[in-house]
Scaffold this active site. Structure first.
Site: not given
Length: 130
Positions: A41, A52, A83, A86
Protein backbone atom coordinates in the site's frame (compact mmCIF):
# COMPACT_ATOMS: atom_id res chain seq x y z
CA UNK A 1 4.51 -27.17 0.21
CA UNK A 2 1.48 -26.22 -1.91
CA UNK A 3 1.12 -23.02 -3.88
CA UNK A 4 -1.51 -21.84 -1.37
CA UNK A 5 1.03 -22.47 1.42
CA UNK A 6 3.57 -20.34 -0.46
CA UNK A 7 0.99 -17.54 -0.78
CA UNK A 8 0.06 -17.89 2.90
CA UNK A 9 3.71 -17.66 4.01
CA UNK A 10 4.52 -14.57 1.95
CA UNK A 11 1.26 -12.83 2.90
CA UNK A 12 2.73 -11.98 6.30
CA UNK A 13 5.26 -9.71 4.58
CA UNK A 14 2.59 -7.56 2.93
CA UNK A 15 2.78 -3.82 3.57
CA UNK A 16 -0.79 -2.84 4.46
CA UNK A 17 -0.66 -0.20 7.22
CA UNK A 18 -3.77 1.65 5.99
CA UNK A 19 -6.26 -1.12 5.26
CA UNK A 20 -4.59 -3.87 7.31
CA UNK A 21 -5.77 -6.19 4.48
CA UNK A 22 -2.76 -8.33 3.67
CA UNK A 23 -2.78 -10.37 0.47
CA UNK A 24 -0.26 -12.95 -0.69
CA UNK A 25 0.06 -14.45 -4.16
CA UNK A 26 2.12 -17.30 -5.55
CA UNK A 27 2.61 -18.15 -9.20
CA UNK A 28 4.09 -21.35 -10.56
CA UNK A 29 5.68 -20.65 -13.93
CA UNK A 30 5.71 -23.24 -16.68
CA UNK A 31 9.36 -23.84 -15.74
CA UNK A 32 8.15 -25.09 -12.34
CA UNK A 33 9.69 -22.20 -10.43
CA UNK A 34 7.46 -20.44 -7.88
CA UNK A 35 7.31 -16.66 -7.61
CA UNK A 36 5.57 -14.79 -4.81
CA UNK A 37 4.22 -11.32 -4.24
CA UNK A 38 2.41 -9.23 -1.65
CA UNK A 39 0.25 -6.15 -1.74
CA UNK A 40 2.16 -2.95 -1.02
CA UNK A 41 0.00 0.00 0.00
CA UNK A 42 0.85 3.66 -0.31
CA UNK A 43 -0.68 6.55 1.60
CA UNK A 44 -1.53 8.03 -1.81
CA UNK A 45 -4.19 5.52 -2.84
CA UNK A 46 -4.30 4.11 -5.60
CA UNK A 47 -0.52 4.06 -5.91
CA UNK A 48 -0.20 0.67 -4.23
CA UNK A 49 0.61 -2.65 -5.87
CA UNK A 50 -1.43 -5.85 -5.75
CA UNK A 51 0.09 -9.16 -4.67
CA UNK A 52 -0.62 -10.75 -8.06
CA UNK A 53 1.17 -7.92 -9.87
CA UNK A 54 4.15 -8.32 -7.54
CA UNK A 55 4.35 -12.05 -8.23
CA UNK A 56 4.12 -11.45 -11.97
CA UNK A 57 6.89 -8.85 -11.78
CA UNK A 58 9.07 -11.31 -9.84
CA UNK A 59 8.36 -13.98 -12.47
CA UNK A 60 9.41 -11.71 -15.32
CA UNK A 61 12.51 -10.58 -13.40
CA UNK A 62 13.31 -14.26 -12.81
CA UNK A 63 13.33 -14.94 -16.54
CA UNK A 64 9.99 -16.76 -16.87
CA UNK A 65 7.09 -15.49 -18.96
CA UNK A 66 4.30 -18.09 -18.74
CA UNK A 67 2.07 -18.94 -15.78
CA UNK A 68 1.10 -22.55 -15.05
CA UNK A 69 -0.82 -22.02 -11.78
CA UNK A 70 -1.88 -19.20 -9.42
CA UNK A 71 -2.84 -19.00 -5.74
CA UNK A 72 -4.08 -15.90 -3.90
CA UNK A 73 -4.87 -15.73 -0.18
CA UNK A 74 -6.28 -13.11 2.17
CA UNK A 75 -7.84 -12.91 5.62
CA UNK A 76 -11.37 -12.45 4.35
CA UNK A 77 -14.74 -14.09 5.04
CA UNK A 78 -14.77 -15.67 1.57
CA UNK A 79 -12.07 -16.32 -1.02
CA UNK A 80 -11.01 -12.91 -2.32
CA UNK A 81 -11.22 -12.39 -6.08
CA UNK A 82 -8.42 -10.75 -8.02
CA UNK A 83 -9.10 -7.14 -8.99
CA UNK A 84 -9.91 -6.42 -12.63
CA UNK A 85 -6.42 -5.15 -13.41
CA UNK A 86 -4.79 -8.26 -11.98
CA UNK A 87 -7.17 -10.51 -13.90
CA UNK A 88 -5.98 -8.85 -17.11
CA UNK A 89 -2.34 -9.14 -15.99
CA UNK A 90 -2.76 -12.86 -15.26
CA UNK A 91 -4.35 -13.34 -18.70
CA UNK A 92 -1.34 -11.67 -20.32
CA UNK A 93 0.94 -14.44 -19.06
CA UNK A 94 -1.38 -17.43 -18.62
CA UNK A 95 -3.78 -19.37 -20.82
CA UNK A 96 -7.50 -19.46 -20.09
CA UNK A 97 -7.26 -22.97 -18.58
CA UNK A 98 -4.56 -22.05 -16.02
CA UNK A 99 -5.79 -23.06 -12.55
CA UNK A 100 -6.37 -20.27 -10.02
CA UNK A 101 -6.98 -21.02 -6.34
CA UNK A 102 -8.53 -18.22 -4.30
CA UNK A 103 -8.18 -18.92 -0.58
CA UNK A 104 -8.80 -17.53 2.89
CA UNK A 105 -6.55 -17.69 5.91
CA UNK A 106 -9.32 -19.70 7.63
CA UNK A 107 -8.98 -22.47 5.05
CA UNK A 108 -11.76 -21.85 2.53
CA UNK A 109 -10.79 -22.08 -1.11
CA UNK A 110 -12.32 -21.67 -4.53
CA UNK A 111 -10.82 -23.41 -7.56
CA UNK A 112 -11.26 -21.51 -10.82
CA UNK A 113 -9.26 -20.63 -13.95
CA UNK A 114 -7.94 -17.49 -15.56
CA UNK A 115 -10.62 -17.83 -18.25
CA UNK A 116 -13.38 -18.09 -15.66
CA UNK A 117 -12.25 -15.04 -13.69
CA UNK A 118 -11.85 -12.99 -16.87
CA UNK A 119 -14.44 -13.87 -19.49
CA UNK A 120 -14.23 -11.72 -22.59
CA UNK A 121 -10.52 -11.08 -22.10
CA UNK A 122 -8.96 -8.24 -24.08
CA UNK A 123 -5.98 -9.65 -25.98
CA UNK A 124 -3.69 -9.06 -28.93
CA UNK A 125 -6.33 -10.25 -31.40
CA UNK A 126 -8.36 -7.13 -30.60
CA UNK A 127 -5.51 -4.96 -31.83
CA UNK A 128 -5.41 -6.52 -35.31
CA UNK A 129 -6.64 -4.41 -38.19
CA UNK A 130 -9.73 -5.70 -39.96
Amino acid sequence: MSLVDDARAIREKAYAPYSNFKVGAAIRATSGKVYVGVNVENVAYPEGTCAEAGAIAAMIAGGDTRIAEVAVIADSPAPVPCCGGCRQKLAEFGDADVPVTLATVAGQSLATTIGQILPGVFNISHMQKA
